[in-house]
Design an enzyme around this catalytic site. Structure first.
Site, PDB file in Angstrom:
ATOM      1  N   ASP A  40      41.002  44.378  39.061  1.00 38.82           N
ATOM      2  CA  ASP A  40      40.750  44.871  37.597  1.00 38.82           C
ATOM      3  C   ASP A  40      40.469  46.400  37.357  1.00 38.82           C
ATOM      4  O   ASP A  40      39.782  46.725  36.487  1.00 38.82           O
ATOM      5  CB  ASP A  40      39.697  43.977  36.880  1.00 38.82           C
ATOM      6  CG  ASP A  40      39.931  42.558  36.709  1.00 38.82           C
ATOM      7  OD1 ASP A  40      41.080  42.073  37.275  1.00 38.82           O
ATOM      8  OD2 ASP A  40      39.111  41.698  36.360  1.00 38.82           O
ATOM      9  N   CYS A  79      45.502  38.736  37.930  1.00 32.81           N
ATOM     10  CA  CYS A  79      45.354  38.997  39.363  1.00 32.81           C
ATOM     11  C   CYS A  79      46.371  38.023  40.458  1.00 32.81           C
ATOM     12  O   CYS A  79      47.325  38.525  41.104  1.00 32.81           O
ATOM     13  CB  CYS A  79      44.069  38.674  39.867  1.00 32.81           C
ATOM     14  SG  CYS A  79      43.329  36.955  39.375  1.00 32.81           S
ATOM     15  N   HIS A 147      43.125  34.464  46.731  1.00 36.21           N
ATOM     16  CA  HIS A 147      43.404  33.734  45.582  1.00 36.21           C
ATOM     17  C   HIS A 147      44.786  33.425  45.520  1.00 36.21           C
ATOM     18  O   HIS A 147      45.462  33.452  44.450  1.00 36.21           O
ATOM     19  CB  HIS A 147      43.110  34.655  44.392  1.00 36.21           C
ATOM     20  CG  HIS A 147      42.648  34.172  43.213  1.00 36.21           C
ATOM     21  ND1 HIS A 147      42.421  34.836  41.718  1.00 36.21           N
ATOM     22  CD2 HIS A 147      42.065  32.943  42.890  1.00 36.21           C
ATOM     23  CE1 HIS A 147      42.144  34.071  40.966  1.00 36.21           C
ATOM     24  NE2 HIS A 147      41.829  32.932  41.452  1.00 36.21           N
TER      25      HIS A 147
END
Length: 472
Positions: A40, A79, A147
């Site tokens: 981010d 993301c 992730h």
């Protein structure tokens, strides 16, 4: 399936006869690759990109020693999709990975459109950057955020020899040791393999220490270190002395006004500096390609009652396909290949890192995997930053909701950019050369240009098999 995949990899685990000039510049051993990915971090969050409150002297120095891209894009505004694009060189829409893992499992209810049923796990069938490098003798290590799927799809199953901290979660509960709890989320979260910490220890510092230890132990062989920091993703937490420093620095007229976030960026800068210092101490700096970038634009919403960051002069932020949501910093230092203090204004994207890293390492992409690859190598821009890539457009597809957007697709061709919103299929057209803040929609004034880009966007979505939202 996994054994077949590994057999295919080792069939291609032969150094190509024609190794790129980038790799040839380091005789005797392929270059080390270090990819440092922030989470981010916005396009304006670094000093060398115009930040007013934040101080990033080590990254600024890195840019002075290498190449700074001024029009770099994330392949997605959030993301997981961008990380999948980096690992495969494919656009998230082609992979059907257009949202993060948790939202792929459970999309939000009560919206006008129903997001498509996308994939939460990076498929085994995809050959990853780590697998190709591993097959060519590289030690491969992931430190930090993964992730890209559940435990059955963790980094160890996708070509990484070492995984420190990587899980299916997108953010830690806290940045302070022991990095666990449920105060920031509805579930208990933790960051594995970070035992034996100490009170007050900060996650960004600890992940850096783990990365330094890997560099020390791998110094005599080529290594690929993927240092995927959580910072400056929420929860917005930083070391108290740094918060005090930036609180005292706040002044009128600043676009950045969150001292806690500024302190997080400061710690990220310290991390990059420590990596650079250790490369020099180990005598590895001259044969290491170091890349610093982010997975999407800065988060412009509130966290704990305070706006997180600003992407000024770019519009909006994370989740959006306006420039603030997808423009990111990108800096490359590669001694002997990348000229110092250089800049490149050519539009590039995260998916390009796959082919770029492999060419720099002298690793060929298997022919049957190259046909549907979306990214291109940026190595030609390393040698000639003023050069142009043979690519007619960049495109994005985000068929989901976020606080900054409704489902949307976008395409950029030259300096023209078109966004198409799926709820009502309206389009917006911007001339980025004269309106980088995307304040003046020219769709009504330039209908021919808008229609041309809309057709190009539709053709691209069909070609990659992009999944579309449906009426409720």
């Amino acid at each position: 399936m996994r054994s077949c995949k590994l057999c295919l990899l080792f069939c291609f685990a032969v150094v190509p006869a024609h190794i790129s000039r980038a790799a040839a510049a380091q005789p005797g051993q392929p270059p080390n690759i270090i990819l440092i990915l922030a989470d981010d971090l916005g396009a304006a969050d670094l000093g060398c990109y115009g930040a007013d409150l934040h101080e990033t002297p080590r990254i600024d120095r890195l840019a002075a020693e290498g190449l700074r891209f001024t029009q770099a894009y994330a392949s997605a505004p959030v993301c997981t999709p961008t990380r999948a694009a980096i690992m495969t060189g494919k656009h998230p829409a082609r992979l059907h990975m257009t949202i993060w893992y948790e939202a792929a499992v459970k999309p939000p209810p009560g919206r006008r459109l129903v997001p498509p049923p996308v994939i939460g796990n990076l498929p085994y069938e995809e050959i990853t950057l780590a697998e190709l490098l591993q097959a060519h003798g590289y030690l491969t290590a992931l430190v930090g955020k993964w992730h890209l799927g559940d435990a059955a799809h963790y980094p160890e199953t996708q070509g990484f020899d070492i995984n420190i901290g990587g899980t299916f979660w997108g953010a830690p509960d806290t940045y302070f040791w022991p990095y666990r709890g449920s105060g920031s989320f509805k579930e208990f979260r933790y960051v594995p393999h970070l035992e034996w910490g100490r009170e007050g220890e900060y996650l960004t510092d600890r992940l850096t220490e783990e990365a330094l230890a890997i560099m020390e132990r791998a110094r005599d062989r080529p290594f690929f270190l993927y240092l995927a920091h959580h910072t400056p993703h929420t929860p917005i937490e930083a070391k108290p002395p740094l918060i005090d420093r930036y609180t005292a620095k706040l002044g009128p007229g600043m676009h950045h006004a969150n001292p806690i976030y500024a302190a997080m960026v400061h710690s990220f800068d310290d991390s990059v500096g420590r990596i650079v210092d250790r490369l020099e101490q180990l005598g590895l700096a001259e044969r290491t390609m170091l890349i610093v970038t982010s997975d999407n634009g800065g988060y412009v919403n509130e966290h704990r009652g305070r706006t997180v960051t600003s992407n000024f002069p770019l519009r909006s932020g994370k989740g959006s396909l306006y420039e603030g949501g997808i423009r990111v910093p990108l800096i490359v230092r590669f001694p002997g290949t990348v000229p110092a203090a250089s800049q490149c204004a050519e539009p590039v994207a995260s998916a390009d890192l796959f082919a770029t890293i492999l060419e720099a390492a002298g690793v060929a992409i298997p022919a049957d995997r190259d046909a549907d690859r979306d990214g291109v190598s940026l190595v030609p821009l390393f040698r000639q930053p003023e050069a142009k890539l043979n690519r007619p457009f960049l495109a994005w597809h985000y068929p989901h909701y976020y606080p900054t957007t409704t489902p949307v697709s976008a395409v950029r061709s030259g300096n023209w950019k078109l966004l198409e919103y799926h709820e009502d299929m309206r389009v917006e057209l911007y001339d980025l050369a004269n309106d980088r803040s995307e304040e003046h929609d020219l769709a009504a004034d330039r209908p021919e240009r808008a229609e041309e880009l809309r057709e190009r966007l539709h053709d691209w979505r069909e070609e990659v098999g992009a999944q579309m939202p449906s009426p409720r």
